[in-house]
Design an enzyme around this catalytic site. Structure first.
Site, mmCIF file in Angstrom:
data_model
loop_
_atom_site.group_PDB
_atom_site.id
_atom_site.type_symbol
_atom_site.label_atom_id
_atom_site.label_comp_id
_atom_site.label_asym_id
_atom_site.label_seq_id
_atom_site.Cartn_x
_atom_site.Cartn_y
_atom_site.Cartn_z
ATOM 1 N N HIS A 17 -1.196 2.916 -12.820
ATOM 2 C CA HIS A 17 0.151 2.187 -12.427
ATOM 3 C C HIS A 17 1.250 2.422 -13.753
ATOM 4 C CE1 HIS A 17 -2.100 -0.907 -9.816
ATOM 5 N NE2 HIS A 17 -1.501 0.039 -9.137
ATOM 6 N N LYS A 41 -3.384 -11.074 2.134
ATOM 7 C CA LYS A 41 -4.414 -10.582 1.252
ATOM 8 C C LYS A 41 -4.070 -11.402 -0.038
ATOM 9 C CE LYS A 41 -5.363 -5.968 -0.190
ATOM 10 N NZ LYS A 41 -4.542 -4.820 -0.202
ATOM 11 N N ARG A 90 -2.583 9.517 -5.324
ATOM 12 C CA ARG A 90 -3.928 10.022 -6.072
ATOM 13 C C ARG A 90 -4.676 10.885 -5.305
ATOM 14 N NH1 ARG A 90 -5.551 3.695 -6.647
ATOM 15 N NH2 ARG A 90 -4.153 4.041 -4.729
ATOM 16 N N SER A 128 -6.802 -0.744 -8.628
ATOM 17 C CA SER A 128 -7.019 -2.198 -9.187
ATOM 18 C C SER A 128 -8.388 -2.483 -8.597
ATOM 19 C CB SER A 128 -6.077 -3.123 -8.393
ATOM 20 O OG SER A 128 -4.692 -2.619 -8.916
HETATM 21 P P1 ADP Z 1 -3.987 -0.121 -5.654
HETATM 22 O O1 ADP Z 1 -4.546 -1.576 -5.604
HETATM 23 O O2 ADP Z 1 -4.742 0.677 -4.718
HETATM 24 O O3 ADP Z 1 -4.483 0.180 -7.097
HETATM 25 P P2 ADP Z 1 -1.191 -0.669 -5.427
HETATM 26 O O4 ADP Z 1 -1.259 -1.211 -3.980
HETATM 27 O O5 ADP Z 1 -1.005 -1.658 -6.317
HETATM 28 O O6 ADP Z 1 -2.585 -0.189 -5.611
HETATM 29 O O7 ADP Z 1 -0.465 0.789 -5.689
HETATM 30 C C1 ADP Z 1 0.757 0.998 -5.861
HETATM 31 C C2 ADP Z 1 1.310 2.133 -5.934
HETATM 32 O O8 ADP Z 1 0.615 2.768 -7.143
HETATM 33 C C3 ADP Z 1 0.878 3.158 -4.810
HETATM 34 O O9 ADP Z 1 1.980 3.971 -4.669
HETATM 35 C C4 ADP Z 1 -0.298 3.757 -5.348
HETATM 36 O O10 ADP Z 1 -0.713 5.045 -4.603
HETATM 37 C C5 ADP Z 1 0.059 3.846 -6.599
HETATM 38 N N1 ADP Z 1 -1.225 3.955 -7.697
HETATM 39 C C6 ADP Z 1 -2.177 3.258 -7.739
HETATM 40 N N2 ADP Z 1 -3.171 3.755 -8.700
HETATM 41 C C7 ADP Z 1 -2.744 4.883 -9.164
HETATM 42 C C8 ADP Z 1 -3.222 5.749 -9.955
HETATM 43 N N3 ADP Z 1 -4.294 5.665 -10.645
HETATM 44 N N4 ADP Z 1 -2.490 6.883 -10.307
HETATM 45 C C9 ADP Z 1 -1.234 7.082 -9.600
HETATM 46 N N5 ADP Z 1 -0.742 6.241 -8.647
HETATM 47 C C10 ADP Z 1 -1.370 5.037 -8.605
#
Ligand code: ADP
Length: 167
Positions: A17, A41, A90, A128
């Site tokens: 992120h 959630k 990703r 996450s």
């Molecule tokens: P997650 O819970 O899957 O980590 P979130 O819902 O918090 O993700 O993600 C917010 C945004 O950040 C989404 O657009 C997601 O695709 C992107 N994102 C999450 N992890 C990464 C990563 N490792 N690299 C690039 N983008 C990411």
């Protein structure tokens, strides 16, 4: 001013992120990181904890604001007068969902554009939920999340497992 919103759950913020936030901060004048309040959630961290962790992890960046929102993203955007959504991609599995969301948001408000940033290869496996899995079983989360929030995450996980045992 060229502003964008970067929405997500951020439960908690990871280096994947943060990489997107840093890159977006170079493209836009201001980026609002928006933590989605999803009543269906619960997640590990409370919303204000997620907001505080993101603030801590991004304190070196001047043009980042962190907020939370509930309801439709486009309503949050309208009330803040923002037209651009930034999303990270990703793998192909992200694409299908994000593609659908981007089209839906554009249908709800044709003025909205979604801009995708490809993950940096070194973070392509990072989410996450995988960070939480590693931390819950005592694995090392260094290099997975920003250094200055590692202690907060471990503390929360310990607290949480204690609450489960006490129940
Ligand atoms: P997650 O819970 O899957 O980590 P979130 O819902 O918090 O993700 O993600 C917010 C945004 O950040 C989404 O657009 C997601 O695709 C992107 N994102 C999450 N992890 C990464 C990563 N490792 N690299 C690039 N983008 C990411």
């Amino acid at each position: 001013m060229n502003r964008a919103v970067y929405p997500g759950s951020f439960d908690p913020i990871t280096n994947g992120h943060l990489d997107i936030i840093e890159r977006a901060s170079r493209v836009f004048d201001e980026v609002i990181v928006a933590v989605l309040v999803n009543p269906n959630k619960k997640g590990l961290f409370e919303i204000d904890e997620r907001v505080n962790l993101i603030k801590k992890a991004t304190k070196h960046l001047k043009n980042i604001k962190v907020e939370s929102f509930s309801g439709l993203l486009i309503d949050f955007m309208k009330s803040n007068d923002i037209k651009v959504i930034v999303k990270g991609l990703r793998a192909v599995s992200d694409f299908e969902y994000e593609f659908q969301m981007a089209l839906m948001n554009n249908k709800l408000d044709p003025d909205i554009e979604t801009v995708f940033m490809m993950t940096s290869t070194k973070y392509s496996y990072l989410s996450s939920s995988s960070v939480k899995q590693v931390a819950i079983f005592g694995g090392c989360i260094k290099e997975l999340v920003p250094d200055n929030i590692i202690k907060d995450i471990i503390k929360k996980i310990k607290q949480n497992s204690k609450n489960i045992i006490d129940k």
